[in-house]
Motif scaffolding. Structure first.
Motif, PDB file in Angstrom:
ATOM      1  N   GLY A 389       0.795  -1.219   0.000  1.00 45.21           N
ATOM      2  CA  GLY A 389       0.000   0.000   0.000  1.00 45.21           C
ATOM      3  C   GLY A 389       0.829   1.270   0.000  1.00 45.21           C
ATOM      4  N   ARG A 390       2.117   1.144   0.295  1.00 47.73           N
ATOM      5  CA  ARG A 390       2.988   2.320   0.303  1.00 47.73           C
ATOM      6  C   ARG A 390       3.462   2.633  -1.124  1.00 47.73           C
ATOM      7  N   THR A 391       3.797   3.898  -1.311  1.00 51.55           N
ATOM      8  CA  THR A 391       4.342   4.335  -2.597  1.00 51.55           C
ATOM      9  C   THR A 391       5.859   4.361  -2.513  1.00 51.55           C
ATOM     10  N   VAL A 392       6.527   3.752  -3.487  1.00 52.89           N
ATOM     11  CA  VAL A 392       7.988   3.693  -3.503  1.00 52.89           C
ATOM     12  C   VAL A 392       8.508   4.220  -4.825  1.00 52.89           C
ATOM     13  N   GLU A 393       9.704   4.802  -4.779  1.00 50.43           N
ATOM     14  CA  GLU A 393      10.380   5.217  -6.002  1.00 50.43           C
ATOM     15  C   GLU A 393      11.497   4.215  -6.272  1.00 50.43           C
ATOM     16  N   VAL A 394      11.448   3.570  -7.420  1.00 49.09           N
ATOM     17  CA  VAL A 394      12.343   2.469  -7.740  1.00 49.09           C
ATOM     18  C   VAL A 394      13.336   2.896  -8.817  1.00 49.09           C
ATOM     19  N   LEU A 395      14.620   2.747  -8.516  1.00 53.55           N
ATOM     20  CA  LEU A 395      15.661   2.955  -9.524  1.00 53.55           C
ATOM     21  C   LEU A 395      15.788   1.667 -10.315  1.00 53.55           C
ATOM     22  N   ILE A 396      15.339   1.684 -11.565  1.00 55.01           N
ATOM     23  CA  ILE A 396      15.330   0.481 -12.388  1.00 55.01           C
ATOM     24  C   ILE A 396      16.768   0.050 -12.688  1.00 55.01           C
ATOM     25  N   ALA A 397      16.998  -1.247 -12.575  1.00 51.38           N
ATOM     26  CA  ALA A 397      18.341  -1.796 -12.741  1.00 51.38           C
ATOM     27  C   ALA A 397      18.307  -2.948 -13.729  1.00 51.38           C
ATOM     28  N   GLU A 398      19.482  -3.365 -14.170  1.00 55.15           N
ATOM     29  CA  GLU A 398      19.581  -4.586 -14.968  1.00 55.15           C
ATOM     30  C   GLU A 398      20.355  -5.609 -14.154  1.00 55.15           C
ATOM     31  N   GLY A 399      19.898  -6.855 -14.244  1.00 51.10           N
ATOM     32  CA  GLY A 399      20.554  -7.910 -13.491  1.00 51.10           C
ATOM     33  C   GLY A 399      19.966  -8.136 -12.119  1.00 51.10           C
ATOM     34  N   GLU A 400      18.994  -7.332 -11.674  1.00 53.08           N
ATOM     35  CA  GLU A 400      18.381  -7.517 -10.349  1.00 53.08           C
ATOM     36  C   GLU A 400      17.226  -8.512 -10.394  1.00 53.08           C
ATOM     37  N   GLY A 401      16.396  -8.451 -11.436  1.00 56.01           N
ATOM     38  CA  GLY A 401      15.230  -9.315 -11.527  1.00 56.01           C
ATOM     39  C   GLY A 401      15.504 -10.516 -12.416  1.00 56.01           C
ATOM     40  N   VAL A 425       6.657  -1.255 -17.786  1.00 52.19           N
ATOM     41  CA  VAL A 425       6.414   0.091 -18.310  1.00 52.19           C
ATOM     42  C   VAL A 425       7.611   0.467 -19.174  1.00 52.19           C
ATOM     43  N   ASP A 426       7.498   1.564 -19.869  1.00 47.70           N
ATOM     44  CA  ASP A 426       8.580   2.024 -20.736  1.00 47.70           C
ATOM     45  C   ASP A 426       9.604   2.770 -19.900  1.00 47.70           C
ATOM     46  N   ALA A 427      10.472   2.009 -19.235  1.00 49.95           N
ATOM     47  CA  ALA A 427      11.521   2.594 -18.401  1.00 49.95           C
ATOM     48  C   ALA A 427      12.818   1.839 -18.653  1.00 49.95           C
ATOM     49  N   ARG A 428      13.911   2.562 -18.666  1.00 48.83           N
ATOM     50  CA  ARG A 428      15.226   1.991 -18.917  1.00 48.83           C
ATOM     51  C   ARG A 428      15.978   1.836 -17.602  1.00 48.83           C
ATOM     52  N   PRO A 429      16.977   0.976 -17.527  1.00 44.81           N
ATOM     53  CA  PRO A 429      17.859   0.986 -16.361  1.00 44.81           C
ATOM     54  C   PRO A 429      18.397   2.398 -16.137  1.00 44.81           C
ATOM     55  N   GLY A 430      18.294   2.854 -14.911  1.00 45.82           N
ATOM     56  CA  GLY A 430      18.688   4.224 -14.591  1.00 45.82           C
ATOM     57  C   GLY A 430      17.513   5.163 -14.469  1.00 45.82           C
ATOM     58  N   ASP A 431      16.360   4.794 -15.011  1.00 42.78           N
ATOM     59  CA  ASP A 431      15.151   5.609 -14.851  1.00 42.78           C
ATOM     60  C   ASP A 431      14.501   5.324 -13.504  1.00 42.78           C
ATOM     61  N   MET A 432      13.630   6.231 -13.071  1.00 45.58           N
ATOM     62  CA  MET A 432      12.910   6.094 -11.809  1.00 45.58           C
ATOM     63  C   MET A 432      11.430   5.805 -12.074  1.00 45.58           C
ATOM     64  N   VAL A 433      10.894   4.807 -11.390  1.00 48.45           N
ATOM     65  CA  VAL A 433       9.478   4.470 -11.489  1.00 48.45           C
ATOM     66  C   VAL A 433       8.851   4.603 -10.105  1.00 48.45           C
ATOM     67  N   GLY A 459      19.375   7.043 -17.287  1.00 49.52           N
ATOM     68  CA  GLY A 459      18.753   6.234 -18.330  1.00 49.52           C
ATOM     69  C   GLY A 459      19.273   6.603 -19.705  1.00 49.52           C
ATOM     70  N   ASP A 460      19.480   7.905 -19.922  1.00 49.97           N
ATOM     71  CA  ASP A 460      20.061   8.348 -21.195  1.00 49.97           C
ATOM     72  C   ASP A 460      21.455   7.751 -21.379  1.00 49.97           C
ATOM     73  N   ALA A 461      22.254   7.752 -20.288  1.00 48.51           N
ATOM     74  CA  ALA A 461      23.617   7.215 -20.363  1.00 48.51           C
ATOM     75  C   ALA A 461      23.588   5.717 -20.643  1.00 48.51           C
ATOM     76  N   TRP A 462      22.653   4.999 -20.005  1.00 53.00           N
ATOM     77  CA  TRP A 462      22.530   3.566 -20.267  1.00 53.00           C
ATOM     78  C   TRP A 462      22.173   3.326 -21.733  1.00 53.00           C
ATOM     79  N   GLU A 463      21.236   4.109 -22.241  1.00 48.02           N
ATOM     80  CA  GLU A 463      20.801   3.935 -23.621  1.00 48.02           C
ATOM     81  C   GLU A 463      21.946   4.237 -24.590  1.00 48.02           C
ATOM     82  N   ALA A 464      22.739   5.256 -24.258  1.00 50.12           N
ATOM     83  CA  ALA A 464      23.865   5.604 -25.120  1.00 50.12           C
ATOM     84  C   ALA A 464      24.897   4.486 -25.153  1.00 50.12           C
ATOM     85  N   ARG A 465      25.118   3.852 -24.016  1.00 47.37           N
ATOM     86  CA  ARG A 465      26.083   2.749 -23.981  1.00 47.37           C
ATOM     87  C   ARG A 465      25.556   1.533 -24.746  1.00 47.37           C
ATOM     88  N   GLN A 466      24.264   1.265 -24.607  1.00 44.72           N
ATOM     89  CA  GLN A 466      23.688   0.068 -25.201  1.00 44.72           C
ATOM     90  C   GLN A 466      23.315   0.246 -26.668  1.00 44.72           C
TER      91      GLN A 466
END
Length: 498
Positions: A389-401, A425-433, A459-466
């Protein structure tokens, strides 16, 4: 391109770094990769055998040497059939075993220690030219590792070492003899590194030290660590600051105040308990007692009500009785850890504890371990259920899930470091959800109600690398997962009485 880094057909020689152990080793591996790439090597494609394989070893984990020699044995026929292939062994086990590695695995080309990582490219070249193994172990740090080139695994989250070495003498730990006495970096050097990382897209840093909160001991400032946390709060663009691992004996109220008053210092704390028995803490040479430990947690929660606190616990230390174990269970119940990394004590040659009498039988250690795990599992589950029920801000990562592909979710860490699996959702590693927690398990949360997605520089930096490449699995920048069992099916097995 030199002969060092050129393959038989003129292509750059490839490398692979295999890492075992703690976060310090993970960060050292980033430096090893940086050194090799600076020397002209390139990372081996996924699934291919590299021209140079580097093992960055740990001497703390159980059976660390058996694991190393097993892997080296597996590589022997491959190396014999592959002209020019080289194998290097570094890290804590290399520092400890030295020439023993060459004796047991004579096909290894290079052995280097914790104090001379920067020598690796030259040692590889010397081994190639001389056609014989090179063993170089330094007794003291030559160059502070953070001055070395670094190939960072993540573009959105980064390790930053603030010190190396340890001045404590815990009887179960061999790290001080392998990493040396504590050496502290100057605050300006640390902050400059962080600013440079932020300029490249990093939005989260984790400050690293063997005892991170004793930072400043070398230059005589007892409040240096809290000052460093506050200074991190002034770096524009740095959204999250974490640190690991502190020592309870040196954890002071100025650090708690800095955590509470610096908005980008996250409400998470890893505070190693090791044992809840004062008698065992004395035998471990841990300079605090259970009452002091619980007092720290009480003050942290008073200042930071939503703080999630994790810990390390050793079960079965020499001389531990059932009464000692029950005291640990009592402290665990009172502490209400979000999660705990629980280890079965095993003898580490070279440590004082290895020579202690009254080593606890393996079957007794296993029984206590199982009971403590069940207790902590239940607490972790209850604490996570309180997040629903709480609201959280999640830093999306790769390799965690690890199951994200199957569940069609994305994953990352909340501010308090809880692992959260989020609806796709449309979020990249490094973006916040930003999302609402809809389900809780002992070691993760699910947040299927997404409220907002914030695209970030990271997220922009991740996208640039990938580019347009798919996500790939990388080194997990989380805490070790050793000792995590399946979710409990019943109530805790650790009794509430003595």
């Amino acid at each position: 391109m030199t002969a060092t880094t050129t393959g038989t057909e003129g292509a750059p020689r490839t490398y692979e770094v295999r890492t075992y152990g703690c976060q310090m080793n993970v960060h050292d591996s980033e430096r090893i990769a940086g050194l090799l790439e600076s020397a002209g090597y390139v990372r081996a494609p996924e699934g291919e055998i590299a021209d140079v394989i580097v093992f960055n070893t740990c001497a703390v984990r159980e059976n660390a040497d058996n694991r190393l020699y097993g892997n080296l044995g597996h590589l022997r026929p491959i190396k014999m059939a592959r002209k020019g292939m080289q194998i290097a062994v570094g890290g804590c086990l290399a520092q400890k075993d030295r020439s023993e590695i060459i004796r047991r695995a004579p096909w290894v080309d290079v052995v280097f220690g914790t104090h001379n990582i920067g020598s690796l490219p030259a040692l590889l070249e010397r081994a190639r030219v001389a056609q014989e193994a090179q063993v170089e172990i330094k007794e003291a740090l030559e160059t502070f590792p953070s001055t070395l080139p670094t190939k960072r695994e993540s573009v959105y989250a980064a390790w930053v070492a603030i010190s190396v070495g340890c001045n404590n003498t815990c009887t179960f730990c061999i790290v001080p003899s392998l990493r040396g006495k504590e050496r502290d970096r100057r605050p300006g050097d640390i902050l400059s590194e962080i600013r440079a990382l932020v300029a490249e897209g990093v939005i989260e840093v984790t400050l690293l030290g063997q005892n991170v909160n004793t930072y400043g001991v070398e230059f005589g400032d007892r409040q240096a660590f809290s000052k460093l946390l506050r200074a991190c709060g002034e770096i524009e663009g740095l959204e999250r600051v974490r640190f690991t691992s502190p020592h309870p004996a040196a954890f002071t109220d100025d650090v708690i105040a800095a955590m509470a008053e610096t908005p980008n210092v996250m409400p998470s704390l890893h505070m190693p308990l090791q044992s809840g028995s004062d008698r065992i803490l004395r035998a471990m040479r841990r300079s605090y007692r259970a009452e002091r430990f619980l007092g720290i947690l009480e003050r942290v929660r008073a200042a930071i009500p939503d703080a999630a606190i994790s810990t390390d616990i050793i079960v079965g230390f020499p001389g531990e009785t059932e009464e000692d174990f029950q005291r640990t269970c009592e402290v665990v119940r009172e502490a209400r850890f979000a999660h705990a990394f629980t280890f079965q004590y095993s003898i580490r040659p070279g440590t004082p504890a290895a020579a202690m009498e009254n080593q606890v039988p393996k079957e007794v250690v296993q029984d206590r371990y199982d009971r403590l795990i069940a207790l902590q599992e239940q607490i972790s589950w209850e604490e996570n259920k309180a997040q629903v029920g709480r609201t959280v801000e999640v830093l999306i990562a790769e390799g965690e899930g690890r199951k994200d592909d199957r569940t069609q979710r994305i994953s990352g860490r909340a501010a308090d470091y809880r692992l959260v699996h989020v609806a796709p959702v449309d979020a990249r590693p490094g973006d916040m959800v930003t999302a609402e927690v809809t389900y809780a398990a002992p070691h993760h949360l699910v947040a299927d109600k997404v409220l907002a997605v914030r695209r970030t520089r990271a997220g922009d930096a991740w996208e640039a690398r990938q580019g347009t490449a798919r996500w790939r699995e990388v080194v997990n920048l989380g805490m070790p997962t050793i000792g995590r069992p399946p979710a409990p099916a019943s109530a805790p097995a650790c009794p509430s009485g003595h």
